[in-house]
Design a protein around this motif. Structure first.
Motif, short mmCIF file in Angstrom:
data_model
loop_
_atom_site.label_atom_id
_atom_site.label_comp_id
_atom_site.label_asym_id
_atom_site.label_seq_id
_atom_site.Cartn_x
_atom_site.Cartn_y
_atom_site.Cartn_z
N GLN A 179 2.32 2.27 -3.64
CA GLN A 179 1.49 2.93 -4.62
C GLN A 179 1.87 4.40 -4.70
OE1 GLN A 179 -2.51 2.21 -3.41
NE2 GLN A 179 -2.47 0.07 -3.98
N SER B 236 0.83 -1.21 0.00
CA SER B 236 0.00 0.00 0.00
C SER B 236 0.86 1.25 0.00
CB SER B 236 -0.95 0.01 1.19
OG SER B 236 -0.23 0.11 2.40
N LYS C 189 -10.01 1.60 -14.12
CA LYS C 189 -11.41 2.08 -14.16
C LYS C 189 -11.64 3.02 -15.29
CE LYS C 189 -12.44 1.47 -9.34
NZ LYS C 189 -12.83 2.04 -8.10
N ASP D 185 -7.52 4.73 -10.11
CA ASP D 185 -7.05 3.45 -10.64
C ASP D 185 -7.04 3.49 -12.15
OD1 ASP D 185 -6.58 2.20 -8.26
OD2 ASP D 185 -8.52 1.21 -8.16
N SER D 186 -6.00 2.93 -12.73
CA SER D 186 -5.90 2.90 -14.19
C SER D 186 -6.87 1.91 -14.80
CB SER D 186 -4.46 2.57 -14.61
OG SER D 186 -4.11 1.30 -14.09
#
Length: 152
Positions: free
Chosen positions: A57, A54, A152, A149-150
């Motif tokens: 990111q 996490s 979505k 997010d890529s």
């Protein structure tokens, strides 16, 4: 005729309590203790992996630069957004009145940057967002920013 004294036939106190509430509890077996330790270790490893991934990111940070009130129905908010150049972020920008009530709100998408777009390789971009307000604003700030997010 005499009746027999029943109190003499009663079980001792420790036996009567055991009958009423159950016997002594047995301790955990060696296998049970080992299984508990294994489960705790697995949970610890999973937690450490979650924390590691996490934090890996791409984070996004923002800094409020200023605001201006165009008129009673419009405000402009200036801010900087720092993120990985290839990431897309969204920021929630709000305008507030003198009682800190939100009088204007907008979510703005900030797309990927080219490395040549800024002095730090495209990480930081200056943004200006125009908000429509329902009453005169006395402050304008970025409420929050997040990476989209890529997938979505």
């Amino acid at each position: 005729m005499t009746s027999e004294d029943l109190s003499a036939n009663e079980l001792p106190a420790s036996n009567s309590l055991a009958n009423r509430y159950g016997g002594k509890k047995r301790g955990l077996t060696r296998t049970s203790k080992r299984n508990i330790v294994i489960v705790a270790l697995v949970l610890g490893i999973v937690f450490a992996a979650w924390v590691a991934t996490s934090s890996a990111q791409a984070p996004v940070t923002f800094k409020d630069i200023g605001y201006s009130t165009v008129d009673g129905t419009q405000a402009e908010v200036d801010y900087q957004v720092t993120k990985y150049p290839g990431a897309t972020a969204k920021c929630a920008v709000k305008a507030m009145d003198s009682k800190f009530a939100v009088v204007g709100w907008k979510v703005v998408e900030i797309g990927p940057n080219e490395p040549k777009d800024s002095a730090d390789g495209g990480n930081t971009t200056a943004q200006r967002t125009v908000l429509r307000t329902e009453s005169p604003a006395v402050a304008g700030v970025v409420d929050n920013c997040w990476i989209v997010d890529s997938g979505k």
